[in-house]
Design a protein around this motif. Sequence first.
Motif, short mmCIF file in Angstrom:
data_model
loop_
_atom_site.label_atom_id
_atom_site.label_comp_id
_atom_site.label_asym_id
_atom_site.label_seq_id
_atom_site.Cartn_x
_atom_site.Cartn_y
_atom_site.Cartn_z
N GLY A 150 -69.43 48.85 -106.64
CA GLY A 150 -69.60 50.29 -106.45
C GLY A 150 -68.88 51.13 -107.47
N GLY A 151 -68.10 50.50 -108.36
CA GLY A 151 -67.39 51.24 -109.40
C GLY A 151 -66.05 51.78 -108.93
N TRP A 152 -65.29 52.31 -109.87
CA TRP A 152 -63.97 52.86 -109.56
C TRP A 152 -64.11 54.22 -108.88
N THR A 153 -63.22 54.52 -107.94
CA THR A 153 -63.19 55.81 -107.27
C THR A 153 -61.79 56.41 -107.40
N ALA A 154 -61.70 57.70 -107.11
CA ALA A 154 -60.41 58.38 -107.16
C ALA A 154 -59.41 57.76 -106.20
N LEU B 254 -61.05 65.78 -108.83
CA LEU B 254 -62.16 66.71 -108.99
C LEU B 254 -63.41 66.26 -108.25
N GLY B 255 -63.46 65.01 -107.87
CA GLY B 255 -64.60 64.44 -107.19
C GLY B 255 -64.38 62.96 -106.97
N PRO B 256 -65.30 62.28 -106.32
CA PRO B 256 -65.10 60.86 -106.01
C PRO B 256 -64.83 59.99 -107.22
N ARG B 257 -65.35 60.35 -108.40
CA ARG B 257 -65.16 59.53 -109.60
C ARG B 257 -64.51 60.31 -110.74
N GLN B 258 -63.78 61.36 -110.36
CA GLN B 258 -63.10 62.18 -111.34
C GLN B 258 -61.66 62.42 -110.90
N ARG B 259 -60.72 61.81 -111.60
CA ARG B 259 -59.30 62.00 -111.28
C ARG B 259 -58.51 62.02 -112.59
N PRO B 260 -58.66 63.09 -113.39
CA PRO B 260 -57.90 63.19 -114.63
C PRO B 260 -56.44 63.52 -114.36
N CYS B 261 -55.64 63.32 -115.39
CA CYS B 261 -54.20 63.61 -115.30
C CYS B 261 -53.83 64.60 -116.40
N PRO B 262 -53.91 65.90 -116.12
CA PRO B 262 -53.55 66.90 -117.13
C PRO B 262 -52.08 66.78 -117.53
#
Length: 226
Positions: A42-46, A113-121
Motif C-alpha cells: 500500500g506504500g508509505w503513509t504519514a 498535509l495528507g495521508p502520503r505527505q509529511r514534509p519536515c520544514p
Amino acid sequence: MTTDGDGKDATVGDVTSTLSEETSTTRGVGELLANWPYPPPGGWTADDLDRLPQEGPHGEPDFFKHVELVDGALIFMSPQKRFHEHVLYGLRTCLNAQAPKQLKAVTQMDVVLGPRQRPCPDVLIIDSEVAKDRSRTAYVPQEVHLVVEVVSPESEFRDREAKPRRYAAAGIRHFWLVEDNPDGPVVHVHELDPVNRGYVVTGIHRDKLSVQVPFSVTIDLAGLLG
C-alpha cells in the motif's frame, strides 16, 4: 484544503490520524521493513513515520532519524552544512524574540498535509498552545502560520517546487524560501493566493528582512551568519 493531488477533499481526520495513538493504518515495524528497501504493502503513509525505528534494517545507527515523506516517497535528509545550521538557529531566535505571545517558532518538526505527505520544514510558526505539548511529533496545517525552507544543494527541487505546492494546497498562508548567496542569505517571501491556491512572491529580502505578516518582524539577515 486538498490532499496529494488526487482531487479529493481532505478532512481533519485525514491529516491528524498520525497524532493519535490508534489509527486504522497501524502497522508494525516488522511489516514496514519486511521488504526493505521496497515500500510496504500500500506504500508509505504519514502514520508510518511514527513507527520507524531510528536504526536501519540492519542495525545502522540513526538510519531513520531524519526522514520525511513527500508524495509517498521517503526522503532521507543529508547532514546540514554550517550555513543551514546558522540560519535555522538565527531565524528561530529572532522570530521568537518578536513573535506575539500566541505564536511560537520551532525547527524541524513535521507537518502532516495528507495521508502520503509529511514534509519536515526547517522552521515553523505554530500556535503557542500547541507548542506546549511535548508529545507531538507533527502538526497539521490549521496549526501552522508560516513554513520556512532553507535551500540545500541536494534539495533544490523539493524546496523550490514540490514542497511549496503542497504547503499552498494545504492552505498554509505564509512561506519563506531562504537561498545561500555569496553576499549572505536571501529570503523570498510568499503569501497564499486563496483563489488560485498557490503562492505569490511579495518580496525578496537581502541584508534585512522586514515584514508585517504573519506578524511584524525585522531580521538582520547578515547577522544570521554570526
